[in-house]
Write an enzyme that holds these catalytic residues in place. Sequence first.
Site, mmCIF file in Angstrom:
data_model
loop_
_atom_site.group_PDB
_atom_site.id
_atom_site.type_symbol
_atom_site.label_atom_id
_atom_site.label_comp_id
_atom_site.label_asym_id
_atom_site.label_seq_id
_atom_site.Cartn_x
_atom_site.Cartn_y
_atom_site.Cartn_z
ATOM 1 N N LYS A 206 0.679 -1.158 0.213
ATOM 2 C CA LYS A 206 -0.051 0.175 -0.183
ATOM 3 C C LYS A 206 0.943 1.037 -0.175
ATOM 4 C CE LYS A 206 -3.436 2.273 2.942
ATOM 5 N NZ LYS A 206 -4.436 2.465 3.907
ATOM 6 N N GLU A 212 10.325 -4.638 4.708
ATOM 7 C CA GLU A 212 10.473 -5.969 4.182
ATOM 8 C C GLU A 212 10.371 -6.222 2.872
ATOM 9 O OE1 GLU A 212 8.966 -4.798 6.907
ATOM 10 O OE2 GLU A 212 9.024 -6.201 8.581
ATOM 11 N N GLY A 267 -4.822 -1.976 5.063
ATOM 12 C CA GLY A 267 -4.032 -2.841 4.646
ATOM 13 C C GLY A 267 -4.534 -4.255 4.887
ATOM 14 N N ARG A 268 -4.984 -4.350 6.306
ATOM 15 C CA ARG A 268 -5.677 -5.907 6.540
ATOM 16 C C ARG A 268 -6.942 -5.765 5.953
ATOM 17 N NH1 ARG A 268 -4.584 -2.420 10.247
ATOM 18 N NH2 ARG A 268 -6.429 -1.679 11.705
ATOM 19 N N GLU A 353 -4.816 -6.689 14.603
ATOM 20 C CA GLU A 353 -4.132 -5.459 14.334
ATOM 21 C C GLU A 353 -5.121 -4.508 14.403
ATOM 22 O OE1 GLU A 353 -2.429 -4.277 10.165
ATOM 23 O OE2 GLU A 353 -0.499 -4.672 11.512
ATOM 24 N N HIS A 384 -5.383 -33.405 17.565
ATOM 25 C CA HIS A 384 -4.210 -34.458 17.888
ATOM 26 C C HIS A 384 -2.990 -33.428 18.757
ATOM 27 C CE1 HIS A 384 -6.032 -38.041 16.543
ATOM 28 N NE2 HIS A 384 -6.463 -37.171 15.488
ATOM 29 N N LYS A 504 9.460 -0.847 14.405
ATOM 30 C CA LYS A 504 9.865 -0.374 13.326
ATOM 31 C C LYS A 504 11.004 0.742 13.184
ATOM 32 C CE LYS A 504 5.908 -0.880 10.379
ATOM 33 N NZ LYS A 504 4.731 -0.515 9.178
HETATM 34 O O1 F6P Z 1 2.672 -3.973 9.802
HETATM 35 C C1 F6P Z 1 1.731 -2.735 9.633
HETATM 36 C C2 F6P Z 1 1.409 -2.718 8.254
HETATM 37 O O2 F6P Z 1 1.082 -1.379 8.206
HETATM 38 C C3 F6P Z 1 0.112 -3.405 7.895
HETATM 39 O O3 F6P Z 1 -1.153 -2.728 8.525
HETATM 40 C C4 F6P Z 1 -0.036 -3.741 6.468
HETATM 41 O O4 F6P Z 1 -0.890 -4.683 6.017
HETATM 42 C C5 F6P Z 1 1.442 -4.123 6.247
HETATM 43 O O5 F6P Z 1 2.109 -3.339 7.106
HETATM 44 C C6 F6P Z 1 2.036 -3.679 5.206
HETATM 45 O O6 F6P Z 1 2.001 -2.542 4.398
HETATM 46 P P1 F6P Z 1 2.167 -2.040 3.173
HETATM 47 O O7 F6P Z 1 1.344 -2.788 2.190
HETATM 48 O O8 F6P Z 1 2.104 -0.513 3.017
HETATM 49 O O9 F6P Z 1 3.476 -2.829 2.665
#
Ligand code: F6P
Length: 536
Positions: A206, A212, A267-268, A353, A384, A504
Amino acid sequence: MNHITNTQSWKALENHFEEIKNVHIKTLFGNDKERGSKLSLNELGIYFDYSKHRVNDKTIDLLFKLAEELKIDSRREEMFSGKKINKTENRAVLHTALRTPKSASILVDGHNVVPDVHEVLDKMASFSNKIRSGEWKGYTGKIIKNVINIGIGGSDLGPVMAYESLKHFSDRSLNFKFVSNVDGSDFAEAVEGLDAEESLFIISSKTFTTLETMTNANTARDWFLSQINNPEAIAKHFVAVSTNEKSVIEFGIDPQNMFGFWDWVGGRYSMTAAIGLSTMIAIGAENYHKMLNGYHQMDEHFRNAPLRKNIPVIMALLGIWYNNFFEAETQAVFPYENYLKRFPAYLQQLTMESNGKQVNLNGERIDYQSGAIYWGEPGTNGQHSFYQLIHQGTKLIPVDFIGFKKSLNPLGSHQDYLIANMIAQGEALAFGKTKEEVKAEGITDDLVMHKVFEGNKPSSTFFLDQLSPENLGKLVAMYEHCVYVQGLIWDINPFDQMGVELGKVLAMKIIPELENDEREINHDSSTNALINFYRK
Ligand code: F6P
C-alpha cells in the site's frame, strides 16, 4: 469518559454474569428442547449455530440491549456511507465499496469512488486474462509460468490465504509463490529453481515503503537482472499494487503496470482491492467476481439485517461476553476444511491489528479488555495437538468451527470422518463427560478424575455447502464486520495500527549499528548485549 462499562446494559450484564457464570450448557439445553434451532440462523447459505454458548434468553436480551444502547444499528451505516470513522487518520473506511456493483454510488469528499473501483477491477481482469492465456510474454518471448507476490501483512496474508483457500479453482499451469519475510531464506526458497524469463513479480505494498517488501523487491530485481542482464526487461516482469505511484515509478515499474487503490482501504482490509491481483490471476476474473459477490452479500446482510438476525453482530456480542465477562483471553478458529489452513493466520492480522488497542477514540486509557487473541489450525490436525487443553485445561477458550457439507475432493469416507469430528468436538466441548459416566464404564477409581470432561466449553459452528470463491468472500466479510462491531462496542479505532510503529523505528536505528561494528551504541544493557553478540 464515555465508558461502556457505565452503560445500563453493561451493568445489567455484570449482574447477570454472576447468575449464569456457573450454569452448565447441558442445563441450558435441558431447560429448552428447542434451543438448538432457536439459537441458530440460516442466512446466505451459512448455517450458524450459536446454541452451544453459555447464554440464556436473558443474556441474549442484555447483549442486544447493549448493542442498542451503543447504537450499533445506526452506527454500522457510518462505515458504508463513507464517513471518516478512522478518526486518528482522518480517513473513510470503505473496503465494502471494493465489492459494490457498478451501479452504486459512494462518495468520499464528494467524489463517487465506485467507478474508480471498477476501472481497477477491469484493468486487473485484462492483465490476468493476458497472463492466464499466455498472451502476455516475458521479455525473451516466453510465457509466464511463475507468479511471485512480494508483500507483507495485509499485502501478503490476504493473497496467500485466498490462493490457498481457492487453489482448487486455480490455473494449475501457473506456479504461485508468496514472499513476505525480510529473512532472505523466504526469497531464496521462493525463487529456487525458477527461470526469470518465465517469472512475474507483483510488488504489493500500500505504502511502497515497507522495509521488508522493499528489501525483497530490490533483491528480486537483482535476482532477475542476474539472469536477464537488461533493465528494459523489468517492464515485462514486474508489476506493482500500491497507492504510492511516485515510489512505484522510482522503483522502476512502468505506471501502466501499476494497479492502484486508495487510502480508505486499510492494509488488512485490502484483499478485495488490487492486492487481490495474484488471486485473480490464479482463479480468473469470473471466479474473482464470484468472490466479490460473496463479500457483497455479507456486507448487505450486515448492513440491513436486524441485529437479532445479524451473523456478524451476534458473533461480536458473544465475543464481548467471553472477553469482558468470562475474561477469556483467546478465540480459537478451527476450519474443518484443509484449504482454509491459512485462514486463522489471515484472521490474526484482521482481528488483532484492528482491535488490539488500549485507548478509546478520545485517546483515554480504557479500563476494560479489548481485542481477543485469535488463533487456530485446521481440524482434524488440532485435535491431535492442542485440543487437550481446550477440553481439560483450566482456560476458557471459545471456539469457532467452520465446516462444509461437500468436499472439493470427495474421496471415500474422508468427508464423513472430517465432519463427524467437527460435530463431535462441539458436542464434547459443550456436554463433556461426568464422573458418573466415566465410572459406569468400569474405569478404576484412580483414573476416574483424569477421564472426566467438565464440558461447558462454548463454540459456534458455521456450516456451509462447499468451499467456493463466493463462500470464502462471505466468511471473510463476516469476520471483518464482527471486528467492526466489537470496535464500536469497545469505543476504539479498529482501523489504525500505530502499535506497529515503535519496533519499526527502533529497527531502523539498530540496522546501522549492526552494519558498523565501530558505531557507538547506547541502548539499555540487554539490548546493547544482544547487539554486541551479533557483532562478534
Ligand atoms: O505492519 C503494519 C502494516 O502497516 C499493515 O497494516 C500492513 O498490512 C502491512 O504493514 C504492509 O503495509 P504495506 O502494504 O504498506 O507494505
